[in-house]
Enzyme design. Structure first.
Site, PDB file in Angstrom:
ATOM      1  N   HIS A   1       0.931  -1.242   0.126  1.00  0.00           N
ATOM      2  CA  HIS A   1       0.111  -0.048  -0.029  1.00  0.00           C
ATOM      3  C   HIS A   1       0.738   0.995  -0.305  1.00  0.00           C
ATOM      4  CE1 HIS A   1      -3.385   2.063   0.085  1.00  0.00           C
ATOM      5  NE2 HIS A   1      -4.117   1.417   0.606  1.00  0.00           N
TER       6      HIS A   1
ATOM      7  N   ASP B   1      -9.592  -4.064 -18.898  1.00  0.00           N
ATOM      8  CA  ASP B   1      -9.878  -5.433 -19.569  1.00  0.00           C
ATOM      9  C   ASP B   1      -8.566  -5.444 -19.879  1.00  0.00           C
ATOM     10  OD1 ASP B   1     -11.381  -6.281 -21.816  1.00  0.00           O
ATOM     11  OD2 ASP B   1     -12.279  -4.722 -22.782  1.00  0.00           O
TER      12      ASP B   1
END
EC number: 2.3.1.-
Length: 433
Positions: A157, A375
């Protein structure tokens, strides 16, 4: 019934072209916050189908690393100032290819907890002898018998936040679909977000509250006695409440504002704390355009940590009994107030970490992070499966897009109610479904 995932020999994916190396990139004040630098974020993205997805994604990662070359480096404190930074070594991203001996539907698309396949089998594991906290990013692609696959990541993170994760994964998808460059050009500029001077740091102390009536969350091995449940929320009903808010207050609110208000009130009513007991609702606000407005191009591109928590606090009785539009107003005004502050004040607003109690609730909106736009050539993900955030904040909730492509509703997944309060919570939330 048990299922098996077979992992092949892992590989290190290096940038497909030469990249800058041999230098150190600083991280920002936000990136270096103690609770972020030791937080490895696990995420599974579930895709319905794909043709040789591991091969396609592996090649795409190599191309994306040309633009996101810091991810091919290693985190280090071996610097002049001893601060956590990224060493641009070009070593690459750890990549694991795997196959599962089942179909997606056999494991409920990994949507039911506990997962029917242990998460350790779906997530990438770090190389033996390597400190996982030095690796910015790891990937595992697992192919299922039905043709579906999972794209699972483990990320430090300290290097990027949720919006940054979405930006990076969208870029990998664009490379997989044949684009030469990411649509959004990555921006580093971490040195702009510096440690605030002491006078800029908020001195607000936690409000005293009556803890005697708040149940113990019973932390054991990062697990609690919290139940998981989900709701598919009607967008038509939410829009009706947005219209009601506009009529009563004369301002516009968001879908998020309405859901957050309903969730906070429903849970507060269900857990039945004393009216004077303080309850809180926390969510994250993106402050990129405030803190970095002089540094960013119009389409953004900054992928470091730039989300700050907004903690809304009020007496339990007020939240339980107020008209819903008043709670929406409370949330909206708190957001507007925070975003009206200057850059220095916002950087100093980061509250210290405290162990959560049952009076505390958080909500994360996964719909707006860009992850659904990742995608790789066969459409976006059907489902997102965040695996570890609710073990850190305990009473957590998440907003997702509806898994039914033709529907515009919102799925709310909650980890915020103990078993004895679950029925009352469901009853309160049912008029939203």
């Amino acid at each position: 019934m048990s299922f098996t995932v077979t992992k092949t020999a892992p590989a290190v994916i290096t940038p497909s072209e030469p990249t800058p190396s041999g230098h150190i990139l600083p991280l920002s004040f936000f990136d270096r916050l103690p609770f972020l630098r030791v937080f490895l974020v696990d995420m599974i993205m579930v895709y319905g189908h794909g043709d040789q997805p591991a091969k396609v994604i592996k090649e795409a990662v190599a191309k994306a690393l040309v633009h996101y070359y810091p991810l091919a480096g290693r985190l280090t404190t071996d610097t002049d100032d001893g601060e956590l930074s990224v060493a641009c070594t070009g070593e690459g991203v750890w990549f694991v290819e795997a196959t599962a001996d089942c179909r997606m539907e056999d494991v409920n698309y990994l949507q039911v907890e506990p997962l029917m396949i242990p998460k350790e089998q779906i997530l990438p594991s770090h190389p033996e002898g390597v400190d996982p906290y030095t690796l910015p990013f790891m990937i595992q692609v697992t192919q299922f018998r039905c043709g579906g696959f999972t794209f699972a990541t483990r990320a430090n993170h300290a290097v990027f936040d949720g919006i940054g994760a979405g930006q990076i994964k969208v870029a990998i998808g664009e490379m997989a679909r044949g684009l030469k460059h990411p649509t959004v050009k990555p921006v580093w500029c971490r040195d702009v977000i510096r440690k605030p001077i002491p006078s800029q740091i908020s001195a607000t102390e936690p409000h005293d509250t009556d803890l005697s009536s708040i149940p113990d969350l019973k932390f054991t091995n990062n697990q609690t006695n919290i139940e998981c449940c989900s709701f598919d929320l009607s967008l038509d009903h939410i829009n009706h409440l947005k219209d009601h808010f506009a009529k009563e207050v004369g301002k516009i609110c968001s879908v998020f504002d309405v859901i957050a208000a309903k969730l906070w009130q429903s849970r507060t009513r269900a857990i039945g704390l004393q009216p004077q007991t303080e309850v809180s609702l926390t969510f994250l606000l993106n402050i990129r355009q405030v803190v970095l407005h002089n540094e960013l191009p119009p389409d953004g591109g900054y992928y470091g940590n730039c989300l700050v928590p907004l903690i809304n606090k009020a007496p339990s009785g007020q939240i339980a009994n107020a008209p819903l539009f008043e709670i929406v107003r409370l949330i909206k005004e708190a957001k507007d107030d925070l975003l009206s502050k200057d850059s220095a004040s916002l950087i100093g607003e980061m509250p210290p970490y405290k162990k959560p109690s049952y009076a505390d609730l958080s909500i994360v909106d996964w719909r707006r992070l860009g992850l659904y736009e990742a995608d790789f050539g066969w459409g976006g993900p059907m489902f997102l499966v965040p695996l570890n955030e609710h073990t850190v904040t305990s009473c957590s909730t998440y907003l997702f897009k509806s898994p039914v492509a033709s529907k515009k509703d919102v799925r709310l997944v909650t980890y915020c109610i103990v078993k004895e309060h679950l029925e009352a919570f469901r009853d309160e939330m049912n008029d939203f479904t």
